[in-house]
Design a protein around this motif. Structure first.
Motif, PDB file in Angstrom:
ATOM      1  N   ARG A 259       0.843  -1.188   0.000  1.00  0.00           N
ATOM      2  CA  ARG A 259       0.000   0.000   0.000  1.00  0.00           C
ATOM      3  C   ARG A 259       0.883   1.245   0.000  1.00  0.00           C
ATOM      4  NH1 ARG A 259      -3.965   0.205   4.851  1.00  0.00           N
ATOM      5  NH2 ARG A 259      -2.207   1.176   5.936  1.00  0.00           N
ATOM      6  N   ASP A 260       0.602   2.172  -0.893  1.00  0.00           N
ATOM      7  CA  ASP A 260       1.326   3.453  -0.957  1.00  0.00           C
ATOM      8  C   ASP A 260       2.838   3.282  -1.032  1.00  0.00           C
ATOM      9  OD1 ASP A 260      -1.165   4.702  -0.729  1.00  0.00           O
ATOM     10  OD2 ASP A 260      -1.041   4.742   1.465  1.00  0.00           O
ATOM     11  N   TYR A 264       3.270  -4.145   3.979  1.00  0.00           N
ATOM     12  CA  TYR A 264       2.699  -4.277   5.323  1.00  0.00           C
ATOM     13  C   TYR A 264       2.350  -5.735   5.579  1.00  0.00           C
ATOM     14  CZ  TYR A 264       2.147   0.792   5.207  1.00  0.00           C
ATOM     15  OH  TYR A 264       2.386   2.146   5.124  1.00  0.00           O
TER      16      TYR A 264
END
Length: 478
Positions: A259-260, A264
């Motif tokens: 993500r982004d 994670y």
């Protein structure tokens, strides 16, 4: 044929200096006591779950089988001075290999200089064009290397160490090194009072230190995880063991997401950023968006995060280009090219079957040579000429003639032997050694490594998948 080098006994059967204390102790042990200790070890290993899955093997219910790797009670002992020289050679070799991988994915100076043929690298199945121009922390690609070393006898009866293979992708076996030592200390505590044996138990600490040292820049407390293909992988015990010993999370691909521009992991407290992945998953399966779209073992988008420098992978994508058996013959030249030094550790002389002269020699001497697939592993896809039948040699000849570039060949080294406790008593069996070399801010290793032993009489194949076992490796401190 040259004599076999025996690790415990020298000329005329005299016991070598570094084995004398142990040999006197061994002579006093009743066979029944040793057998009882062996059974005790097997019970404990089963209880702890130290098994490996055997691919393709099924039990009577059709389920995959798991086996113990046989453990031998008699250690392989290496004197301090001998280990220091081995350590110097390993440090030199792994440093050169890391420089080579960096060069291959950047300036390709060694290819331009003609030291290594460009087509050997650029057409190699392990070469990853996606890594071109990607800068990795510290220029380290193979953070964990398992270098297979053998010793062969010289004509005068002395022994020389040779590097048989460089394992730079996802080398396994270190958990057996650690558990073998723990077992020996449990079964024979009195031996460790008589010998100053260098410790190996701090390996997980060194590994974690190495992984944290290569985290993306600017992180004070990087999060490290171990990525496993899952419980059905043959080395799953090791993945879980190392994660537990380092105090980090063991994750599968489904536990990770991108993500982004960052990776994670899913936790019960919510998403947590991951900075270093010690991956035990092959390149092809790491990122279904970049490599194999059918892979469920990796994390989609991982390569893009990696290319941005927001995640460290240990070992790096593309390291396999340097542990391919067709590249192996050039490693001594790499040492000279990058370090300006003579190689401390020698290669085994190697015939490259893609070369017409080499192929002719190999075909004429198949019964004398060991022939290996350049991408093969685990003792599969190889011919041990002196141990093969006429029919096996004829069959292998067809494969070799059809695809010569898939093979290399080497003389049949008579690997050194070490006394081993077998059903008939104590007898010599052939061994090799796999030290584990860690590269981060520095290159370091624990003394010794995993000694593998071919338990079948006369066999030279030490791989666990082919019936081999393991021994504790003692490096003496004085």
């Amino acid at each position: 044929m040259r004599p076999t080098f025996d690790e415990m006994h020298g000329a005329g059967g005299a016991v070598r200096e570094h084995y004398r204390v142990y040999e006197r102790w061994l002579q006093q042990q009743p066979r029944e006591t040793m057998m009882a200790r062996r059974e005790e070890a097997e019970v404990i290993f089963r209880r702890v779950g130290i098994t490996f899955a055997v691919y393709g093997a099924k039990d009577e219910d059709g389920a995959g089988t798991e086996r113990l790797i046989p453990f031998d009670l008699i250690p392989r002992i290496i004197p301090a001075g001998e280990w220091r020289e081995l350590e110097r050679g390993l440090r030199q070799r792994v440093t050169a290999l890391n420089r080579f991988i960096h060069d291959v994915y950047h300036g390709q100076e060694i290819l331009k200089a003609g030291v290594v043929p460009a087509e050997q690298v650029l057409r190699n199945a392990q070469f990853r064009p996606e890594m071109m121009g990607v800068d990795v922390p510290g220029g380290v690609y193979s953070h964990v290397a398992g270098v297979d070393i053998v010793r062969a006898a010289n004509a005068d009866g002395s022994g020389t160490y040779y590097v048989l293979e460089d394992n730079l992708r996802v080398p396994s076996g270190v958990s057996y090194m650690l558990e073998d030592r723990k077992m020996m200390m449990r079964l024979f505590p009195e031996l460790f009072a008589r010998h100053r044996v260098a410790p190996v138990a701090h390996y997980p600490d060194l590994l974690l230190e190495t992984l944290r040292a290569v985290a993306p820049a600017g992180l004070n407390d990087p999060t490290v995880v171990v990525l496993t293909p899952g419980m059905y992988n043959s080395a799953y015990f090791e993945h879980a063991f190392l994660a537990q010993q380092m105090g980090v999370e063991l994750v599968e691909g489904q536990d990770l997401f991108v993500r982004d521009g960052f990776v994670y992991m899913r936790t019960t407290q919510g998403p947590k950023r991951v900075d270093v992945i010690y991956r035990r998953v092959d390149d092809d399966f790491l990122d279904p968006a970049a490599f194999r779209p059918d892979s469920t073992l990796g994390c989609a988008g991982l390569l893009e995060v990696y290319r941005k420098g927001n995640i460290t992978l240990a070992n790096a994508i593309g390291t396999g280009v340097a542990d391919d058996k067709s590249i192996y013959p050039y490693v001594p030249k790499m040492v000279e090219f990058y370090l300006g030094e003579k190689p401390i550790l020698a290669n085994v002389p190697t015939y490259q079957c893609r070369e017409s002269e080499d192929l002719k020699y190999v075909l004429d001497h198949l019964g004398e040579l060991v022939v290996k697939e350049v991408h093969g592993a685990g003792g599969y896809g190889m011919l041990v000429g002196p141990a093969a039948t006429a029919a096996e040699i004829a069959e292998f000849r067809k494969a070799l003639e059809a695809h010569p570039s898939n093979y290399v060949a080497q003389p049949t080294l008579s690997l050194s032997t070490c006394p081993t406790f077998v059903d008939a008593g104590v007898a010599p069996r052939h061994i090799d050694l796999r030290p584990f070399v860690l590269s981060g801010k520095t290159v370091q290793m624990v003394p010794g490594g995993l000694t593998r032993v071919a338990l079948k009489e006369g066999s030279l194949v030490v791989n666990s998948s082919q019936g081999g076992g393991t021994k504790d490796t003692w490096v003496l401190e004085d």
